[in-house]
Scaffold this motif. Structure first.
Motif, PDB file in Angstrom:
ATOM      1  N   SER A  69       1.804   9.800  -4.012  1.00  0.00           N
ATOM      2  CA  SER A  69       1.598  10.084  -5.384  1.00  0.00           C
ATOM      3  C   SER A  69       3.387  10.986  -5.695  1.00  0.00           C
ATOM      4  CB  SER A  69       0.979  11.916  -5.746  1.00  0.00           C
ATOM      5  OG  SER A  69       1.071  12.506  -6.405  1.00  0.00           O
ATOM      6  N   VAL A  70       4.170  11.564  -5.001  1.00  0.00           N
ATOM      7  CA  VAL A  70       4.876  12.026  -5.128  1.00  0.00           C
ATOM      8  C   VAL A  70       6.179  10.837  -4.491  1.00  0.00           C
ATOM      9  CG1 VAL A  70       6.737  13.860  -3.493  1.00  0.00           C
ATOM     10  CG2 VAL A  70       4.146  14.288  -3.431  1.00  0.00           C
ATOM     11  N   LEU A  71       6.019   9.716  -4.233  1.00  0.00           N
ATOM     12  CA  LEU A  71       7.148   8.733  -2.926  1.00  0.00           C
ATOM     13  C   LEU A  71       7.504   7.382  -5.275  1.00  0.00           C
ATOM     14  CD1 LEU A  71       6.720   8.585   0.129  1.00  0.00           C
ATOM     15  CD2 LEU A  71       8.092   9.713  -0.641  1.00  0.00           C
ATOM     16  N   THR A  72       6.285   7.154  -5.309  1.00  0.00           N
ATOM     17  CA  THR A  72       6.410   5.822  -6.076  1.00  0.00           C
ATOM     18  C   THR A  72       7.395   5.996  -7.286  1.00  0.00           C
ATOM     19  OG1 THR A  72       4.121   6.325  -6.868  1.00  0.00           O
ATOM     20  CG2 THR A  72       4.175   5.161  -4.901  1.00  0.00           C
ATOM     21  N   GLY A  73       7.449   6.696  -8.215  1.00  0.00           N
ATOM     22  CA  GLY A  73       8.308   7.214  -8.663  1.00  0.00           C
ATOM     23  C   GLY A  73      10.076   7.152  -8.513  1.00  0.00           C
ATOM     24  N   ARG A  74       9.405   7.975  -7.191  1.00  0.00           N
ATOM     25  CA  ARG A  74      11.469   8.283  -6.532  1.00  0.00           C
ATOM     26  C   ARG A  74      12.343   6.742  -5.667  1.00  0.00           C
ATOM     27  NH1 ARG A  74      10.181  13.865  -4.419  1.00  0.00           N
ATOM     28  NH2 ARG A  74      10.825  14.761  -6.264  1.00  0.00           N
ATOM     29  N   LEU A  75      10.999   5.512  -5.927  1.00  0.00           N
ATOM     30  CA  LEU A  75      11.296   4.798  -5.200  1.00  0.00           C
ATOM     31  C   LEU A  75      10.956   3.153  -6.181  1.00  0.00           C
ATOM     32  CD1 LEU A  75       9.408   4.673  -2.029  1.00  0.00           C
ATOM     33  CD2 LEU A  75      11.652   4.636  -2.629  1.00  0.00           C
ATOM     34  N   GLY A  76      11.268   3.356  -7.444  1.00  0.00           N
ATOM     35  CA  GLY A  76      10.978   2.599  -8.420  1.00  0.00           C
ATOM     36  C   GLY A  76       9.416   2.007  -8.843  1.00  0.00           C
ATOM     37  N   ASP A  77       8.673   2.591  -8.357  1.00  0.00           N
ATOM     38  CA  ASP A  77       6.969   2.233  -8.459  1.00  0.00           C
ATOM     39  C   ASP A  77       6.345   1.200  -8.494  1.00  0.00           C
ATOM     40  OD1 ASP A  77       6.783   4.251 -10.213  1.00  0.00           O
ATOM     41  OD2 ASP A  77       7.672   4.148 -11.996  1.00  0.00           O
ATOM     42  N   PRO A  78       6.982   0.873  -6.796  1.00  0.00           N
ATOM     43  CA  PRO A  78       5.854  -0.575  -5.993  1.00  0.00           C
ATOM     44  C   PRO A  78       4.838  -0.210  -6.037  1.00  0.00           C
ATOM     45  CG  PRO A  78       7.280   1.173  -4.746  1.00  0.00           C
ATOM     46  CD  PRO A  78       7.009   1.833  -6.239  1.00  0.00           C
ATOM     47  N   ALA A  79       4.940  -1.419  -5.762  1.00  0.00           N
ATOM     48  CA  ALA A  79       2.976  -1.796  -5.358  1.00  0.00           C
ATOM     49  C   ALA A  79       2.813  -0.268  -4.441  1.00  0.00           C
ATOM     50  CB  ALA A  79       2.535  -3.347  -5.004  1.00  0.00           C
ATOM     51  N   VAL A  80       1.338   0.321  -4.447  1.00  0.00           N
ATOM     52  CA  VAL A  80       0.768   0.524  -3.184  1.00  0.00           C
ATOM     53  C   VAL A  80       0.023   0.069  -1.852  1.00  0.00           C
ATOM     54  CG1 VAL A  80       0.308   3.084  -1.948  1.00  0.00           C
ATOM     55  CG2 VAL A  80       2.233   2.525  -3.502  1.00  0.00           C
ATOM     56  N   VAL A  81       0.651  -0.141  -0.909  1.00  0.00           N
ATOM     57  CA  VAL A  81      -1.072   0.015  -0.080  1.00  0.00           C
ATOM     58  C   VAL A  81      -0.777   1.084   0.941  1.00  0.00           C
ATOM     59  CG1 VAL A  81      -1.651  -1.645   2.099  1.00  0.00           C
ATOM     60  CG2 VAL A  81      -0.824  -3.463  -0.334  1.00  0.00           C
ATOM     61  N   VAL A  82      -2.000   1.759   0.931  1.00  0.00           N
ATOM     62  CA  VAL A  82      -2.698   3.211   2.019  1.00  0.00           C
ATOM     63  C   VAL A  82      -3.334   2.335   2.771  1.00  0.00           C
ATOM     64  CG1 VAL A  82      -3.150   5.279   2.159  1.00  0.00           C
ATOM     65  CG2 VAL A  82      -2.346   5.323   0.125  1.00  0.00           C
ATOM     66  N   TYR A  83      -2.663   2.351   4.935  1.00  0.00           N
ATOM     67  CA  TYR A  83      -2.941   2.343   5.418  1.00  0.00           C
ATOM     68  C   TYR A  83      -3.066   2.641   6.835  1.00  0.00           C
ATOM     69  CZ  TYR A  83      -4.383  -0.868   9.326  1.00  0.00           C
ATOM     70  OH  TYR A  83      -4.580  -1.773  11.015  1.00  0.00           O
ATOM     71  N   GLY A  84      -4.147   2.778   7.666  1.00  0.00           N
ATOM     72  CA  GLY A  84      -3.836   4.120   8.770  1.00  0.00           C
ATOM     73  C   GLY A  84      -5.826   3.655   9.629  1.00  0.00           C
ATOM     74  N   PRO A  85      -5.184   4.090  10.956  1.00  0.00           N
ATOM     75  CA  PRO A  85      -6.064   4.374  11.414  1.00  0.00           C
ATOM     76  C   PRO A  85      -7.798   5.078  10.347  1.00  0.00           C
ATOM     77  CG  PRO A  85      -4.692   6.022  12.552  1.00  0.00           C
ATOM     78  CD  PRO A  85      -4.381   5.687  10.863  1.00  0.00           C
ATOM     79  N   GLY A  86      -8.723   5.516  11.293  1.00  0.00           N
ATOM     80  CA  GLY A  86      -9.798   6.539  11.062  1.00  0.00           C
ATOM     81  C   GLY A  86     -10.517   5.860   9.772  1.00  0.00           C
ATOM     82  N   ASP A  87     -11.779   6.674   9.572  1.00  0.00           N
ATOM     83  CA  ASP A  87     -12.354   6.245   8.665  1.00  0.00           C
ATOM     84  C   ASP A  87     -12.231   7.343   7.591  1.00  0.00           C
ATOM     85  OD1 ASP A  87     -14.278   6.873   6.607  1.00  0.00           O
ATOM     86  OD2 ASP A  87     -16.375   6.494   8.036  1.00  0.00           O
ATOM     87  N   PRO A  88     -11.692   6.882   5.997  1.00  0.00           N
ATOM     88  CA  PRO A  88     -11.549   7.860   4.910  1.00  0.00           C
ATOM     89  C   PRO A  88     -12.779   9.102   4.981  1.00  0.00           C
ATOM     90  CG  PRO A  88     -11.141   5.917   4.279  1.00  0.00           C
ATOM     91  CD  PRO A  88     -11.792   5.338   5.709  1.00  0.00           C
ATOM     92  N   ASP A  89     -13.468   9.161   5.134  1.00  0.00           N
ATOM     93  CA  ASP A  89     -15.128  10.162   5.002  1.00  0.00           C
ATOM     94  C   ASP A  89     -13.828  11.117   5.368  1.00  0.00           C
ATOM     95  OD1 ASP A  89     -15.896   8.812   2.708  1.00  0.00           O
ATOM     96  OD2 ASP A  89     -17.554   7.532   4.132  1.00  0.00           O
ATOM     97  N   GLN A  90     -13.946  10.568   6.906  1.00  0.00           N
ATOM     98  CA  GLN A  90     -13.202  11.768   8.534  1.00  0.00           C
ATOM     99  C   GLN A  90     -12.409  12.478   7.756  1.00  0.00           C
ATOM    100  OE1 GLN A  90     -14.358  12.606  11.815  1.00  0.00           O
ATOM    101  NE2 GLN A  90     -15.979  12.545  10.916  1.00  0.00           N
ATOM    102  N   ALA A  91     -11.175  12.209   6.457  1.00  0.00           N
ATOM    103  CA  ALA A  91      -9.626  13.027   6.894  1.00  0.00           C
ATOM    104  C   ALA A  91     -10.031  14.122   5.933  1.00  0.00           C
ATOM    105  CB  ALA A  91      -9.583  11.724   5.019  1.00  0.00           C
ATOM    106  N   HIS A  92      -9.340  15.213   5.985  1.00  0.00           N
ATOM    107  CA  HIS A  92      -9.250  16.868   6.034  1.00  0.00           C
ATOM    108  C   HIS A  92     -10.544  17.230   6.207  1.00  0.00           C
ATOM    109  CE1 HIS A  92      -5.463  15.405   4.824  1.00  0.00           C
ATOM    110  NE2 HIS A  92      -5.978  14.026   3.906  1.00  0.00           N
TER     111      HIS A  92
END
Length: 138
Positions: A90-113
């Motif tokens: 959300s913060v970086l895409t505008g500063r990087l020229g609006d590239p395609a975004v893929v969010v990837y990482g370990p774990g179950d998103p339902d467990q985040a935060h």
């Protein structure tokens, strides 16, 4: 009955329904006599399926192809979907020229935060290996 009340809302906007639309809808639902004060305003981020599947530059892999390539066959990774949580994109895409975004990482998103958030060691190892493959590829 109190003469004053406050409420804080965490509204996650998406492209096409941003800050202005959210404020207008909240004001409509609440009626007259309320004040609205945005505390933090970050844009939603979305990579359109066309951006994720067809590279705009023949030398650059598409976001979806890159994601498929870094995942091991038989990976427990979930299929692509929109994330409903905050990411630095959300913060970086505008500063990087609006590239395609893929969010990837370990774990179950339902467990985040959440209270007692957890992630299995197996998922962390799988994610580290996928990132290693991506870095070798680059």
């Amino acid at each position: 009955m109190p003469d004053h009340a406050e409420m804080r809302l965490d509204v996650r906007t998406v492209p096409g329904f941003g800050r202005d639309e959210a404020i207008a809808e909240i004001a409509r639902l609440c009626g007259d006599g309320i004040g609205l004060e945005p505390l933090l305003d970050l844009p939603g981020v979305a990579t359109a399926p066309s951006d994720a599947t067809a590279p705009s530059d023949a030398t650059a892999p598409s976001a979806a192809a890159a994601a498929r390539e870094i995942l091991a066959p038989g990976s427990s990774a979930r299929p692509a979907e929109y994330a409903t949580y905050f990411t630095d994109a959300s913060v970086l895409t505008g500063r990087l020229g609006d590239p395609a975004v893929v969010v990837y990482g370990p774990g179950d998103p339902d467990q985040a935060h959440v209270t007692d958030e957890s992630c299995s060691l197996g998922a962390m190892n799988e994610s580290a290996e996928a990132m290693h493959r991506l870095l070798r590829r680059l």
